[in-house]
Design a protein around this motif. Structure first.
Motif, PDB file in Angstrom:
ATOM      1  N   ALA A 182       0.800  -1.223   0.000  1.00  0.00           N
ATOM      2  CA  ALA A 182       0.000   0.000   0.000  1.00  0.00           C
ATOM      3  C   ALA A 182       0.835   1.277   0.000  1.00  0.00           C
ATOM      4  N   TRP A 183       2.143   1.180   0.214  1.00  0.00           N
ATOM      5  CA  TRP A 183       2.999   2.362   0.308  1.00  0.00           C
ATOM      6  C   TRP A 183       4.299   2.122  -0.441  1.00  0.00           C
ATOM      7  N   ALA A 224       7.298   7.990   2.794  1.00  0.00           N
ATOM      8  CA  ALA A 224       6.397   6.976   2.262  1.00  0.00           C
ATOM      9  C   ALA A 224       5.153   7.643   1.684  1.00  0.00           C
ATOM     10  N   GLU A 225       4.761   7.184   0.506  1.00  0.00           N
ATOM     11  CA  GLU A 225       3.589   7.730  -0.172  1.00  0.00           C
ATOM     12  C   GLU A 225       2.661   6.594  -0.590  1.00  0.00           C
ATOM     13  N   PRO A 226       1.363   6.854  -0.725  1.00  0.00           N
ATOM     14  CA  PRO A 226       0.411   5.796  -1.096  1.00  0.00           C
ATOM     15  C   PRO A 226       0.751   5.180  -2.453  1.00  0.00           C
ATOM     16  N   LEU A 227       0.615   3.866  -2.531  1.00  0.00           N
ATOM     17  CA  LEU A 227       0.915   3.131  -3.753  1.00  0.00           C
ATOM     18  C   LEU A 227      -0.380   2.909  -4.539  1.00  0.00           C
ATOM     19  N   ASP A 228      -0.686   3.824  -5.445  1.00  0.00           N
ATOM     20  CA  ASP A 228      -1.850   3.673  -6.309  1.00  0.00           C
ATOM     21  C   ASP A 228      -1.375   3.359  -7.729  1.00  0.00           C
ATOM     22  N   GLY A 229      -2.305   3.354  -8.676  1.00  0.00           N
ATOM     23  CA  GLY A 229      -1.955   2.987 -10.039  1.00  0.00           C
ATOM     24  C   GLY A 229      -0.917   3.888 -10.659  1.00  0.00           C
ATOM     25  N   SER A 230      -1.052   5.193 -10.458  1.00  0.00           N
ATOM     26  CA  SER A 230      -0.086   6.120 -11.041  1.00  0.00           C
ATOM     27  C   SER A 230       1.284   5.978 -10.380  1.00  0.00           C
ATOM     28  N   ALA A 231       1.305   5.687  -9.073  1.00  0.00           N
ATOM     29  CA  ALA A 231       2.579   5.475  -8.383  1.00  0.00           C
ATOM     30  C   ALA A 231       3.282   4.223  -8.922  1.00  0.00           C
ATOM     31  N   TRP A 232       2.493   3.170  -9.171  1.00  0.00           N
ATOM     32  CA  TRP A 232       3.104   1.959  -9.717  1.00  0.00           C
ATOM     33  C   TRP A 232       3.672   2.218 -11.108  1.00  0.00           C
ATOM     34  N   ASP A 233       2.992   3.012 -11.915  1.00  0.00           N
ATOM     35  CA  ASP A 233       3.516   3.374 -13.227  1.00  0.00           C
ATOM     36  C   ASP A 233       4.844   4.122 -13.088  1.00  0.00           C
ATOM     37  N   ASP A 268       3.273  -2.814   3.114  1.00  0.00           N
ATOM     38  CA  ASP A 268       1.866  -2.675   3.491  1.00  0.00           C
ATOM     39  C   ASP A 268       1.728  -1.583   4.547  1.00  0.00           C
ATOM     40  N   ASP A 269       2.763  -1.464   5.390  1.00  0.00           N
ATOM     41  CA  ASP A 269       2.845  -0.408   6.400  1.00  0.00           C
ATOM     42  C   ASP A 269       4.326  -0.114   6.609  1.00  0.00           C
ATOM     43  N   PRO A 270       4.805   1.072   6.271  1.00  0.00           N
ATOM     44  CA  PRO A 270       6.247   1.336   6.327  1.00  0.00           C
ATOM     45  C   PRO A 270       6.847   1.292   7.717  1.00  0.00           C
ATOM     46  N   ILE A 271       6.012   1.297   8.746  1.00  0.00           N
ATOM     47  CA  ILE A 271       6.531   1.287  10.114  1.00  0.00           C
ATOM     48  C   ILE A 271       6.749  -0.132  10.621  1.00  0.00           C
ATOM     49  N   ARG A 272       6.001  -1.074  10.111  1.00  0.00           N
ATOM     50  CA  ARG A 272       6.026  -2.431  10.649  1.00  0.00           C
ATOM     51  C   ARG A 272       7.281  -3.192  10.229  1.00  0.00           C
ATOM     52  N   LEU A 326       4.476  -6.866   5.129  1.00  0.00           N
ATOM     53  CA  LEU A 326       4.972  -6.944   3.764  1.00  0.00           C
ATOM     54  C   LEU A 326       6.055  -5.891   3.525  1.00  0.00           C
ATOM     55  N   HIS A 327       7.100  -6.293   2.845  1.00  0.00           N
ATOM     56  CA  HIS A 327       8.151  -5.331   2.492  1.00  0.00           C
ATOM     57  C   HIS A 327       8.857  -5.824   1.249  1.00  0.00           C
ATOM     58  N   VAL A 328       9.032  -4.940   0.269  1.00  0.00           N
ATOM     59  CA  VAL A 328       9.817  -5.205  -0.934  1.00  0.00           C
ATOM     60  C   VAL A 328      10.972  -4.223  -0.965  1.00  0.00           C
ATOM     61  N   ASP A 329      12.179  -4.724  -1.164  1.00  0.00           N
ATOM     62  CA  ASP A 329      13.361  -3.880  -1.273  1.00  0.00           C
ATOM     63  C   ASP A 329      14.146  -4.352  -2.489  1.00  0.00           C
ATOM     64  N   TYR A 330      14.109  -3.561  -3.550  1.00  0.00           N
ATOM     65  CA  TYR A 330      14.886  -3.893  -4.761  1.00  0.00           C
ATOM     66  C   TYR A 330      16.026  -2.909  -4.905  1.00  0.00           C
ATOM     67  N   ARG A 331      17.236  -3.427  -5.010  1.00  0.00           N
ATOM     68  CA  ARG A 331      18.426  -2.611  -5.238  1.00  0.00           C
ATOM     69  C   ARG A 331      19.047  -3.071  -6.558  1.00  0.00           C
ATOM     70  N   GLY A 332      18.831  -2.289  -7.608  1.00  0.00           N
ATOM     71  CA  GLY A 332      19.399  -2.597  -8.909  1.00  0.00           C
ATOM     72  C   GLY A 332      20.568  -1.672  -9.187  1.00  0.00           C
ATOM     73  N   LEU A 333      21.772  -2.199  -9.186  1.00  0.00           N
ATOM     74  CA  LEU A 333      22.971  -1.370  -9.300  1.00  0.00           C
ATOM     75  C   LEU A 333      23.127  -0.812 -10.719  1.00  0.00           C
ATOM     76  N   PRO A 334      23.732   0.366 -10.830  1.00  0.00           N
ATOM     77  CA  PRO A 334      23.940   0.942 -12.169  1.00  0.00           C
ATOM     78  C   PRO A 334      24.972   0.181 -12.978  1.00  0.00           C
ATOM     79  N   VAL A 335      25.933  -0.433 -12.301  1.00  0.00           N
ATOM     80  CA  VAL A 335      26.962  -1.215 -12.970  1.00  0.00           C
ATOM     81  C   VAL A 335      27.464  -2.264 -11.981  1.00  0.00           C
ATOM     82  N   VAL A 336      27.838  -3.425 -12.489  1.00  0.00           N
ATOM     83  CA  VAL A 336      28.398  -4.496 -11.659  1.00  0.00           C
ATOM     84  C   VAL A 336      29.673  -4.997 -12.329  1.00  0.00           C
TER      85      VAL A 336
END
Length: 304
Positions: free
Chosen positions: A60-61, A68-77, A98-102, A106-116
């Motif tokens: 949701a965020w 942290a900002e709400p995760l709506d359709g435009s945010a996902w885009d 789902d809640d940034p404090i908890r 749920l939590h997703v953390d993606y770290r995509g490096l610019p170069v490896v």
């Protein structure tokens, strides 16, 4: 016959202010020695699949401009665009909750490096990481078979070098403090993890777990799938070949805590640890209250 209800221990630690600082959870994590521009489409496919499969749980965020900002359709885009088309010489770094404090949600953390690899000597081991945390309730409600299906679907999308799925104790800060006593010495099967991605994996393997995804170069160094099948022969070990010279090794039919009070010895974990020993990652930073010697003993708990 109805299956018995699956239950896991509630490992919860509150800090002095009464906030939840560490909690049990289910972790799914993939390490990829690729720059973001090489894997971004695959990561987006995996994230879209993840959002679909975890329902009714819902992200949701997201981490916006400093908050942290709400995760709506435009945010996902916007997240899709910033991941697929980042600014020049920048990677993609996305966090969703789902809640940034908890620390137990749920939590997703993606770290995509610019170069490896990165050009700085102290960051030479950094890789891109997709870290997914689910509440323990998801495992209990959906069951291990559903979790295994989800993880396999995600893994099929990603060019991982390694990855895992396991029941874990997660800390918001990575500093476990007294929370370590919730796990040590009773539950050696529980993973200790911060609530964010660990980038410094290179091609090492991050411990021994319920589900263990292996790609190159470690799989080749172990003799490939045939080599694994020759050396891992205990009943309960499942070895599933995947496309792209990759494999999934599953230990038993569900995550095990290794409860010593219940006499659990985790023989499958010990067998895999002996096989993977030369390839296992060793943390260079210690957890609070653990000396380097104590931390090494914890890392070697399936070997000694």
């Amino acid at each position: 016959m109805e299956m018995p209800t699956l239950q896991y221990p509630r490992l919860r630690y509150q800090n002095r202010r009464g906030g939840l600082a560490a909690s049990d959870a289910l972790l799914i994590c993939f390490y990829m020695q690729y720059a973001n521009d090489q894997i971004a489409p695959a990561v987006i496919r995996a994230l879209e699949l993840f959002r679909e499969r975890i329902r009714p749980y819902q992200l949701a965020w997201y981490a916006g401009d400093g908050q942290a900002e709400p995760l709506d359709g435009s945010a996902w885009d916007e997240i899709r665009k910033k991941t697929l088309e980042p600014e020049p010489d920048e990677g993609a770094f996305q966090q969703l909750w789902d809640d940034p404090i908890r620390v137990d949600g749920l939590h997703v953390d993606y770290r995509g490096l610019p170069v490896v690899p990165l050009p700085w000597p102290n960051r030479k081991d950094d890789v891109s990481v997709l870290y997914l945390r689910l509440p323990t309730e998801y495992l209990e409600e959906q069951g291990p078979d559903r979790v295994r299906e989800l993880a396999l679907e995600l893994a099929q999308e990603l060019p991982f070098n390694s990855g895992f799925v396991d029941f874990a104790l997660c800390s918001n800060t990575g500093d476990f403090g007294e929370a370590i006593d919730l796990v040590r010495p009773r539950y050696p099967g529980v993973e200790l993890a911060p609530s964010s991605a660990n980038l410094r994996m290179n091609t090492w393997v991050d411990g021994v777990h319920w589900m263990n995804f292996l790609g190159q170069p470690v799989l080749g160094q172990l003799g490939g799938v045939d080599g694994l099948r020759e050396r891992l022969t205990l009943p309960g070990v499942s070895i599933q070949e995947m496309s792209g010279e990759r494999v999934l090794i599953t230990l038993g039919d569900r995550p095990e805590t290794g409860d010593v009070e219940a006499g659990q010895m985790l023989p499958l974990h010990r067998a895999l640890a002996r096989l993977l020993e030369p390839h296992l990652y060793h943390r260079t930073t210690e957890l609070s209250r653990l000396s380097p010697e104590e931390w090494l003993r914890w890392e070697r708990r399936f070997l000694d």
